[in-house]
Design an enzyme around this catalytic site. Sequence first.
Site, PDB file in Angstrom:
ATOM      1  N   HIS A 526     -33.213 124.274  98.511  1.00  0.00           N
ATOM      2  CA  HIS A 526     -33.382 124.174  99.962  1.00  0.00           C
ATOM      3  C   HIS A 526     -33.341 125.554 100.622  1.00  0.00           C
ATOM      4  O   HIS A 526     -34.353 126.046 101.117  1.00  0.00           O
ATOM      5  CB  HIS A 526     -32.310 123.255 100.539  1.00  0.00           C
ATOM      6  CG  HIS A 526     -32.428 123.048 102.014  1.00  0.00           C
ATOM      7  ND1 HIS A 526     -31.366 122.671 102.805  1.00  0.00           N
ATOM      8  CD2 HIS A 526     -33.479 123.170 102.862  1.00  0.00           C
ATOM      9  CE1 HIS A 526     -31.758 122.561 104.052  1.00  0.00           C
ATOM     10  NE2 HIS A 526     -33.035 122.868 104.120  1.00  0.00           N
ATOM     11  N   HIS A 531     -36.280 128.221 103.092  1.00  0.00           N
ATOM     12  CA  HIS A 531     -35.868 129.043 104.232  1.00  0.00           C
ATOM     13  C   HIS A 531     -35.993 130.540 103.972  1.00  0.00           C
ATOM     14  O   HIS A 531     -36.647 131.276 104.725  1.00  0.00           O
ATOM     15  CB  HIS A 531     -34.415 128.721 104.603  1.00  0.00           C
ATOM     16  CG  HIS A 531     -34.230 127.422 105.300  1.00  0.00           C
ATOM     17  ND1 HIS A 531     -34.062 127.326 106.666  1.00  0.00           N
ATOM     18  CD2 HIS A 531     -34.171 126.158 104.821  1.00  0.00           C
ATOM     19  CE1 HIS A 531     -33.908 126.054 107.002  1.00  0.00           C
ATOM     20  NE2 HIS A 531     -33.971 125.321 105.899  1.00  0.00           N
ATOM     21  N   HIS A 717     -40.287 121.770 101.956  1.00  0.00           N
ATOM     22  CA  HIS A 717     -39.063 121.723 102.754  1.00  0.00           C
ATOM     23  C   HIS A 717     -38.718 120.302 103.153  1.00  0.00           C
ATOM     24  O   HIS A 717     -37.555 119.890 103.092  1.00  0.00           O
ATOM     25  CB  HIS A 717     -39.181 122.606 104.000  1.00  0.00           C
ATOM     26  CG  HIS A 717     -37.952 122.558 104.855  1.00  0.00           C
ATOM     27  ND1 HIS A 717     -37.866 121.785 105.998  1.00  0.00           N
ATOM     28  CD2 HIS A 717     -36.742 123.149 104.709  1.00  0.00           C
ATOM     29  CE1 HIS A 717     -36.664 121.925 106.518  1.00  0.00           C
ATOM     30  NE2 HIS A 717     -35.956 122.743 105.765  1.00  0.00           N
ATOM     31  N   ASN A 721     -35.201 118.353 102.305  1.00  0.00           N
ATOM     32  CA  ASN A 721     -34.335 118.386 103.486  1.00  0.00           C
ATOM     33  C   ASN A 721     -34.029 117.015 104.065  1.00  0.00           C
ATOM     34  O   ASN A 721     -32.862 116.680 104.294  1.00  0.00           O
ATOM     35  CB  ASN A 721     -34.948 119.265 104.581  1.00  0.00           C
ATOM     36  CG  ASN A 721     -34.009 119.432 105.764  1.00  0.00           C
ATOM     37  OD1 ASN A 721     -33.035 120.180 105.684  1.00  0.00           O
ATOM     38  ND2 ASN A 721     -34.266 118.713 106.851  1.00  0.00           N
ATOM     39  N   ILE A 865     -35.551 123.172 110.799  1.00  0.00           N
ATOM     40  CA  ILE A 865     -34.164 122.726 110.807  1.00  0.00           C
ATOM     41  C   ILE A 865     -33.563 122.950 109.427  1.00  0.00           C
ATOM     42  O   ILE A 865     -34.291 123.104 108.450  1.00  0.00           O
ATOM     43  CB  ILE A 865     -34.061 121.238 111.186  1.00  0.00           C
ATOM     44  CG1 ILE A 865     -32.617 120.859 111.503  1.00  0.00           C
ATOM     45  CG2 ILE A 865     -34.626 120.356 110.082  1.00  0.00           C
ATOM     46  CD1 ILE A 865     -32.489 119.534 112.203  1.00  0.00           C
TER      47      ILE A 865
END
Length: 865
Positions: A526, A531, A717, A721, A865
Amino acid sequence: MFGILGGNKGHKIKGTVVLMSKNVLDFNEIVSTTQGGLVGAATGIFGAATGIVGGVVDGATAIFSRNIAIQLISATKTDGLGNGKVGKQTYLEKHLPSLPTLGDRQDAFSVYFEWDNDFGIPGAFYIKNFMQSEFFLVSVTLEDIPNHGTIHFVCNSWVYNAKSYKRDRIFFANKTYLPNETPTPLVKYRKEELENLRGDGKGERKEYDRIYDYDVYNDLGNPDKSNDLARPVLGGSSAYPYPRRGRTGRKPTTKDSKSESPSSSTYIPRDENFGHLKSSDFLTYGIKSIAQTVLPTFQSAFGLNAEFDRFDDVRGLFEGGIHLPTDALSKISPLPVLKEIFRTDGEQVLKFPPPHVIKVSKSAWMTDEEFGREMLAGVNPCLIECLQVFPPKSKLDPTVYGDQTSTITKEHLEINLGGLSVEQALSGNRLFILDHHDAFIAYLRKINDLPTAKSYATRTILFLKDDGTLKPLAIELSLPHPRGDEFGAVSRVVLPADQGAESTIWLIAKAYVVVNDSCYHQLMSHWLNTHAVIEPFVIATNRHLSVLHPIYKLLLPHYRDTMNINGLARQSLINAGGIIEQSFLPGPFAVEMSSAVYKGWVFTDQALPADLIKRGMAVEDPSSPYGLRLVIDDYPYAVDGLEIWSAIQTWVKDYVSLYYATDDAVKKDSELQAWWKEAVEKGHGDLKDKPWWPKLNTLQDLIHICCIIIWTASALHAAVNFGQYPYGGFILNRPTLTRRLLPEPGTKEYGELTSNHQKAYLRTITGKTEALVDLTVIEILSRHASDEVYLGQRDNPNWTDDTKAIQAFKKFGNKLKEIEDKISGRNKNSSLRNRNGPAQMPYTVLLPTSGEGLTFRGIPNSISI
């Protein structure tokens, strides 16, 4: 709607300016200056104020009319020096409160521009803000330009007081030009704007700056507060390689000149901050509130050693709630986002929404089939591999870590292979492994020295049954050798059992696997692999690709909010002593572990087909769709993901081919080449010499690079997520900590394995306080904001004036709708057992669209997010 006023000479063209105030239509917060002659502040949007010439005007007009000035810049006529002519400064005029095209919280104003044939066609404009407060400029539209028609300027940018900028703020029309095709009058303006965005790499960044630059991760620790909060610098060294983050330029700490002082308001370029304010409220206040309010409240309410005693106690978080001490809930409830997340029943009862994994069956999570299914359709479905070599080998340096070869034997496996030998199962691609050994064994000595953590490095071998499901065969639990790392590992193999103490040991062994997987998922699958690795591309794109560049327009939606959420993460989630360190097994070594994994990160392997082939989960097959054949036909993440990947690939190819006819055009694109060179050499500088980086010499290179970036920022993602709370909200299913090793025979704890298996399990995994913090965090991370923009959507229909590009994008959206229907159909097919499993959780996380909230579906365009 808007036309030319007057004749051919000295005509005025009317346009519309759409903006949002800093405080979302709270115009009382905006203070007018004397610039433009207006000295009074308005009473509100529908209030009244008196202008200097007398009469009453509405509040919005009074505030904005003489405080925002615009000058058009010609794209077709020059000023004698070869640069586009700049028109006269023109001020906003009347507020247009009833414009039907306005978005939520937006306001529109009319503006008039003098125009004649000598000016030509506008291609850009300067804007000056004479107010003390900034505003968010959404768009400017000019209509009925003679011999041209409508021109749209999609702005989406914060504009501060004009004195904040060395050069005037400029915006370009929604045209698309390769650098060498830019109209001559706009060449200088295009180049200057990119120079503005790059900055000079000096000084501490201010809130109003729009400068994109790189730095290492040297802001996670806080050595000045405590030696225990010191953290190594990640990035810039072979010991701790890492992707780069956005530079803030803050002063170093006193104790460590290489570390940057922490801040409660980390700088990111202002346009990366939320202009769509619902998301801002949700994330900023939600995450910061957890770190600053919720976590200390839970610790004071329950203490650090609070325990669940029965599985029903955990289920009670969702069914009956949990009673808090008298003053605890009052500290949480005033925060709006936390009111939404926590369901309260009575003044002192805290209640979480039920996670999907226990909505149908309360005990399905305990089954071996569900344990295996979640490796294919859970929150971390991108790690399982087809076993190629037996026994499994380590990739760790044997001169440092000794022999780390697995101790699992053929005899361990063949008792549950239904008559097959290990060789037969291997050759038939029926053995699989979830291998967390190398990632954890190197850090396990440090982890197990922590007061809150005791665990193993794990390897799990599984068998593909005839019905397409995976059956776990053996779990290897390894510890560092007590005499030193160079002596290898001390390992124990646990086999499935359904009676007595051995059945509890098997259940706990699965918990050690899941804790390894939970931590690897959060920190690597993740955080690192989506990110962190995307942020350098965000920075490089803004530094080197003009807003006029077609690739900028292609990639921009997939960067929305990423730098902002990453900045929030560095403040409250992955920082020293932050939420991740407090509630996940590696503690202070959490992000450092991701640096070790980044050493083996390969950009091209992030493409889904390449990833599947590398893990042995697919084999190349030119006759099959996507050029490969899955080893497990019912692999929901791969089946759904490949359709999404293919749709992205087709869209990118269709779009890019509109602007590049040849490979030579790619090579000669100066902005594009500078972008890729810097993304590799600076953004991912610690890996810049790796041979696997694409060279960006061909059209196919460009298409592939863009596909990987878009896939990573959107579908990958989403896959790792939005299942976090549906699976991990039930801490028994996805614990984040283990706090003790397997008990030895003859001890009281060993006796509990038979007499009270629930207590034995609960004393091993995440405790109550850490569980409550974890649930609170992952529910926020698993939710969609109301203003989310999903794959195949744009937040502005006028993002380009290229009708062919718009048609290609519409085709992409239609394809995604088809895929959504196909996924829903597969989820209803009872023969596909991995799509629902014992927990009866359809695999919905790659359905492209979603509503607001905790939906367990939806692919946002970006890592928002």
